[in-house]
Design a protein around this motif. Sequence first.
Motif, PDB file in Angstrom:
ATOM      1  N   LEU A   1      37.289  36.463  42.437  1.00  0.00           N
ATOM      2  CA  LEU A   1      36.972  36.622  41.041  1.00  0.00           C
ATOM      3  C   LEU A   1      38.175  36.744  40.103  1.00  0.00           C
ATOM      4  CD1 LEU A   1      34.913  36.256  38.865  1.00  0.00           C
ATOM      5  CD2 LEU A   1      34.614  38.803  39.113  1.00  0.00           C
ATOM      6  N   ILE A   2      39.012  37.858  40.321  1.00  0.00           N
ATOM      7  CA  ILE A   2      39.912  38.058  39.641  1.00  0.00           C
ATOM      8  C   ILE A   2      41.155  37.121  39.540  1.00  0.00           C
ATOM      9  CG2 ILE A   2      41.807  39.706  39.130  1.00  0.00           C
ATOM     10  CD1 ILE A   2      38.897  40.870  38.861  1.00  0.00           C
ATOM     11  N   PRO A   3      41.439  36.553  40.664  1.00  0.00           N
ATOM     12  CA  PRO A   3      42.508  35.399  40.722  1.00  0.00           C
ATOM     13  C   PRO A   3      41.933  34.109  39.845  1.00  0.00           C
ATOM     14  CG  PRO A   3      42.322  36.145  42.951  1.00  0.00           C
ATOM     15  CD  PRO A   3      41.375  36.877  42.225  1.00  0.00           C
ATOM     16  N   TRP A   4      40.612  34.056  39.916  1.00  0.00           N
ATOM     17  CA  TRP A   4      40.040  32.789  39.088  1.00  0.00           C
ATOM     18  C   TRP A   4      40.049  33.087  37.603  1.00  0.00           C
ATOM     19  CZ3 TRP A   4      35.769  33.014  35.651  1.00  0.00           C
ATOM     20  CH2 TRP A   4      35.364  31.769  35.248  1.00  0.00           C
ATOM     21  N   VAL A   5      39.883  34.536  37.280  1.00  0.00           N
ATOM     22  CA  VAL A   5      39.888  34.800  35.804  1.00  0.00           C
ATOM     23  C   VAL A   5      41.305  34.651  35.545  1.00  0.00           C
ATOM     24  CG1 VAL A   5      39.724  36.796  34.155  1.00  0.00           C
ATOM     25  CG2 VAL A   5      37.902  36.409  35.927  1.00  0.00           C
ATOM     26  N   SER A   6      42.281  35.149  36.097  1.00  0.00           N
ATOM     27  CA  SER A   6      43.720  35.015  35.835  1.00  0.00           C
ATOM     28  C   SER A   6      44.079  33.628  35.854  1.00  0.00           C
ATOM     29  CB  SER A   6      44.592  35.636  37.031  1.00  0.00           C
ATOM     30  OG  SER A   6      44.423  37.095  37.173  1.00  0.00           O
ATOM     31  N   ASN A   7      43.743  32.703  36.820  1.00  0.00           N
ATOM     32  CA  ASN A   7      43.934  31.248  36.497  1.00  0.00           C
ATOM     33  C   ASN A   7      43.364  30.588  35.053  1.00  0.00           C
ATOM     34  OD1 ASN A   7      45.424  31.008  38.860  1.00  0.00           O
ATOM     35  ND2 ASN A   7      43.772  30.833  40.058  1.00  0.00           N
ATOM     36  N   GLN A   8      42.006  31.121  34.881  1.00  0.00           N
ATOM     37  CA  GLN A   8      41.663  30.519  33.605  1.00  0.00           C
ATOM     38  C   GLN A   8      42.099  30.851  32.310  1.00  0.00           C
ATOM     39  OE1 GLN A   8      39.498  28.157  35.381  1.00  0.00           O
ATOM     40  NE2 GLN A   8      38.337  28.582  33.370  1.00  0.00           N
ATOM     41  N   MET A   9      42.597  32.179  32.507  1.00  0.00           N
ATOM     42  CA  MET A   9      43.439  32.795  31.303  1.00  0.00           C
ATOM     43  C   MET A   9      44.835  32.074  31.150  1.00  0.00           C
ATOM     44  SD  MET A   9      41.430  34.554  29.779  1.00  0.00           S
ATOM     45  CE  MET A   9      42.768  35.079  28.590  1.00  0.00           C
ATOM     46  N   SER A  10      45.488  31.516  32.416  1.00  0.00           N
ATOM     47  CA  SER A  10      46.515  30.774  32.232  1.00  0.00           C
ATOM     48  C   SER A  10      46.388  29.455  31.864  1.00  0.00           C
ATOM     49  CB  SER A  10      47.064  30.808  33.633  1.00  0.00           C
ATOM     50  OG  SER A  10      48.586  30.086  33.530  1.00  0.00           O
ATOM     51  N   GLU A  11      45.351  28.966  31.951  1.00  0.00           N
ATOM     52  CA  GLU A  11      44.937  27.606  31.584  1.00  0.00           C
ATOM     53  C   GLU A  11      44.668  27.669  29.792  1.00  0.00           C
ATOM     54  OE1 GLU A  11      41.925  25.719  33.777  1.00  0.00           O
ATOM     55  OE2 GLU A  11      43.086  25.918  35.846  1.00  0.00           O
ATOM     56  N   ALA A  12      43.926  28.681  29.639  1.00  0.00           N
ATOM     57  CA  ALA A  12      43.246  28.967  28.029  1.00  0.00           C
ATOM     58  C   ALA A  12      44.517  29.048  27.248  1.00  0.00           C
ATOM     59  CB  ALA A  12      42.362  29.785  28.182  1.00  0.00           C
TER      60      ALA A  12
ATOM     61  N   HIS B   1      43.183  47.870  39.522  1.00  0.00           N
ATOM     62  CA  HIS B   1      43.110  46.989  38.300  1.00  0.00           C
ATOM     63  C   HIS B   1      44.714  46.354  38.016  1.00  0.00           C
ATOM     64  CE1 HIS B   1      41.963  45.957  33.748  1.00  0.00           C
ATOM     65  NE2 HIS B   1      42.757  44.915  34.290  1.00  0.00           N
ATOM     66  N   ILE B   2      45.533  47.202  38.114  1.00  0.00           N
ATOM     67  CA  ILE B   2      46.932  46.661  38.286  1.00  0.00           C
ATOM     68  C   ILE B   2      47.365  45.949  39.452  1.00  0.00           C
ATOM     69  CG2 ILE B   2      49.527  47.627  38.173  1.00  0.00           C
ATOM     70  CD1 ILE B   2      48.273  50.332  36.904  1.00  0.00           C
ATOM     71  N   SER B   3      47.050  46.355  40.400  1.00  0.00           N
ATOM     72  CA  SER B   3      47.330  45.635  41.837  1.00  0.00           C
ATOM     73  C   SER B   3      46.730  44.092  41.548  1.00  0.00           C
ATOM     74  CB  SER B   3      46.729  46.245  43.112  1.00  0.00           C
ATOM     75  OG  SER B   3      47.461  47.443  43.128  1.00  0.00           O
ATOM     76  N   ALA B   4      45.446  44.052  40.968  1.00  0.00           N
ATOM     77  CA  ALA B   4      44.940  42.783  40.829  1.00  0.00           C
ATOM     78  C   ALA B   4      45.338  41.840  40.060  1.00  0.00           C
ATOM     79  CB  ALA B   4      43.401  42.844  40.905  1.00  0.00           C
ATOM     80  N   MET B   5      45.661  42.163  38.768  1.00  0.00           N
ATOM     81  CA  MET B   5      45.766  41.662  37.532  1.00  0.00           C
ATOM     82  C   MET B   5      47.214  41.657  36.743  1.00  0.00           C
ATOM     83  SD  MET B   5      42.050  42.020  36.006  1.00  0.00           S
ATOM     84  CE  MET B   5      42.329  40.512  34.903  1.00  0.00           C
ATOM     85  N   TYR B   6      47.991  42.791  37.078  1.00  0.00           N
ATOM     86  CA  TYR B   6      49.163  43.056  36.121  1.00  0.00           C
ATOM     87  C   TYR B   6      50.192  41.901  36.222  1.00  0.00           C
ATOM     88  CZ  TYR B   6      53.520  45.146  34.326  1.00  0.00           C
ATOM     89  OH  TYR B   6      54.490  45.573  33.924  1.00  0.00           O
ATOM     90  N   ALA B   7      50.600  41.498  37.339  1.00  0.00           N
ATOM     91  CA  ALA B   7      51.525  40.647  37.484  1.00  0.00           C
ATOM     92  C   ALA B   7      51.074  39.207  37.391  1.00  0.00           C
ATOM     93  CB  ALA B   7      51.956  40.642  39.193  1.00  0.00           C
ATOM     94  N   ALA B   8      49.721  38.762  37.543  1.00  0.00           N
ATOM     95  CA  ALA B   8      49.276  37.380  37.142  1.00  0.00           C
ATOM     96  C   ALA B   8      49.401  37.483  35.506  1.00  0.00           C
ATOM     97  CB  ALA B   8      48.045  37.225  37.609  1.00  0.00           C
TER      98      ALA B   8
END
Length: 260
Positions: free
Chosen positions: A132-143, A173-180
């Motif tokens: 889910l978190i990688p999917w959200v990150s990818n969606q934000m990148s595209e948006a 949270h940091i581990s999952a989303m910070y870098a992306a």
Amino acid sequence: MTWGGWALAAIVPGLVSILAVPWVLYKMYPPEVKETPEAAAQAAAELKSLGRLSRNESIMTGTIVGLLLLWTLGDTMLDMSATTAALIGLGVLLVVEVLTWDDVKKETQAWDTLVWFAALVMMATFLNTLGLIPWVSNQMSEATGGMNWMVAFVILTLVYYYSHYLFASNTAHISAMYAAFLATAIATGAPPLFAALVFAFISNLFATLTHYAAGPAPVLFGTGYVSLGKWWTNGVVMSWVLILIWTLIGGGWMSFLGIW
């Protein structure tokens, strides 16, 4: 990003937050007792009446000091985790009979916190494991692709901040989303150091959102003085206050320092 650079970039909005946050919270949720001029005298009298430390009190004090040392130095010097240190401390207190197992079982709030907080951490971990978190990150990148970097940066930081409702740990949270999210922000044109610092600041600030947002939160909530609804209401209002301070004052200060 250095320790000194982080401290310098954060010091002005940090000092403003130290002044503003307690004042805003005081206005929103004022204490029932506002003046206690006799508190110091009462505390001194109660302390005097207790007399000298008993055997059990001395052992408890020594154990706490030992645990603080192990929690601070144990990982680097002894390769000992904080959990192992805590279990050793509990074992010492049980062996010398400062505590009994019945005393441990009576701490119902602690057991309650342990069980549901552990479940929340596990659920947050699986959000990442199941994609889910990688999917959200990818969606934000595209948006945000093709947007002006400032507009994209505002969107990314707000999503990063409020997605903490899904997490029971800053570290998770940091581990999952910070870098992306940082990579996405830099790809839109945001200054790298500025973006790295802002996401780092947010990674601390969002600990105010909920009663499970960070390690200390469940313990504080477990005291029972603040209702769930009031905690969440105060949390979201304080997030607006913090975002305002760190955007206007923090952004201006970092511009003055030449970070962006």
